[in-house]
Write a protein that holds these residues in place. Structure first.
Motif, PDB file in Angstrom:
ATOM      1  N   ALA A  10      27.134 -27.043 -24.631  1.00 40.87           N
ATOM      2  CA  ALA A  10      27.465 -28.238 -23.845  1.00 40.87           C
ATOM      3  C   ALA A  10      26.402 -28.440 -22.763  1.00 40.87           C
ATOM      4  O   ALA A  10      25.867 -27.473 -22.227  1.00 40.87           O
ATOM      5  N   PRO A  11      26.086 -29.684 -22.440  1.00 43.30           N
ATOM      6  CA  PRO A  11      25.093 -29.931 -21.388  1.00 43.30           C
ATOM      7  C   PRO A  11      25.659 -29.588 -20.013  1.00 43.30           C
ATOM      8  O   PRO A  11      26.873 -29.520 -19.814  1.00 43.30           O
ATOM      9  N   GLU A  12      24.767 -29.394 -19.070  1.00 40.56           N
ATOM     10  CA  GLU A  12      25.174 -29.141 -17.699  1.00 40.56           C
ATOM     11  C   GLU A  12      25.852 -30.389 -17.132  1.00 40.56           C
ATOM     12  O   GLU A  12      25.463 -31.507 -17.464  1.00 40.56           O
ATOM     13  N   PRO A  13      26.864 -30.212 -16.278  1.00 40.84           N
ATOM     14  CA  PRO A  13      27.516 -31.393 -15.695  1.00 40.84           C
ATOM     15  C   PRO A  13      26.571 -32.136 -14.754  1.00 40.84           C
ATOM     16  O   PRO A  13      25.712 -31.527 -14.124  1.00 40.84           O
ATOM     17  N   LEU A  14      26.730 -33.439 -14.685  1.00 40.34           N
ATOM     18  CA  LEU A  14      25.915 -34.245 -13.791  1.00 40.34           C
ATOM     19  C   LEU A  14      26.420 -34.075 -12.364  1.00 40.34           C
ATOM     20  O   LEU A  14      27.621 -34.130 -12.107  1.00 40.34           O
ATOM     21  N   GLU A  15      25.510 -33.844 -11.469  1.00 40.05           N
ATOM     22  CA  GLU A  15      25.871 -33.743 -10.056  1.00 40.05           C
ATOM     23  C   GLU A  15      25.281 -34.938  -9.330  1.00 40.05           C
ATOM     24  O   GLU A  15      24.247 -35.468  -9.713  1.00 40.05           O
ATOM     25  N   VAL A  18      29.197 -37.074  -5.042  1.00 36.91           N
ATOM     26  CA  VAL A  18      30.578 -37.191  -5.518  1.00 36.91           C
ATOM     27  C   VAL A  18      31.488 -37.757  -4.433  1.00 36.91           C
ATOM     28  O   VAL A  18      32.278 -38.680  -4.695  1.00 36.91           O
ATOM     29  N   ARG A  72      35.765 -29.226  -2.987  1.00 40.85           N
ATOM     30  CA  ARG A  72      34.917 -28.734  -4.083  1.00 40.85           C
ATOM     31  C   ARG A  72      33.491 -28.530  -3.599  1.00 40.85           C
ATOM     32  O   ARG A  72      32.869 -27.506  -3.876  1.00 40.85           O
TER      33      ARG A  72
END
Length: 83
Positions: A10-15, A18, A72
């Motif tokens: 899976a690709p890295e989550p977009l940061e 937020v 978070r």
């Protein structure tokens, strides 16, 4: 039933910003609520009062989202400081 295995990782989550994004969405929901408030009677007569309450619920969920996103980000910063 066969076990499913992914073909690739899976690709890295977009940061990104937020908290700013969630805050902007919350403000939009609240502005939409305020914009419809003068038409309360019309909305009630036509059976579309749910639109007003949807905007209010969106605002409430957005406030929860701001609280969650700030927590978070603080947890991510704490974890980065320990490593």
């Amino acid at each position: 039933m066969a076990k499913w295995t992914p073909a690739h990782e899976a690709p890295e989550p977009l940061e990104g910003p937020v908290v700013a994004t969630v805050t902007g969405g919350t403000v939009i929901w609240f502005v939409l609520f305020l914009a419809q408030l003068p038409f309360y009677g019309r909305l009630d007569d036509s059976g579309h009062l749910w639109r007003l309450w949807t905007c209010l619920v969106g605002t409430g969920l957005g406030l929860f989202g701001i609280w969650y996103a700030r927590g978070r980000e603080a947890a991510i910063e704490r974890a980065a400081g320990q490593g």
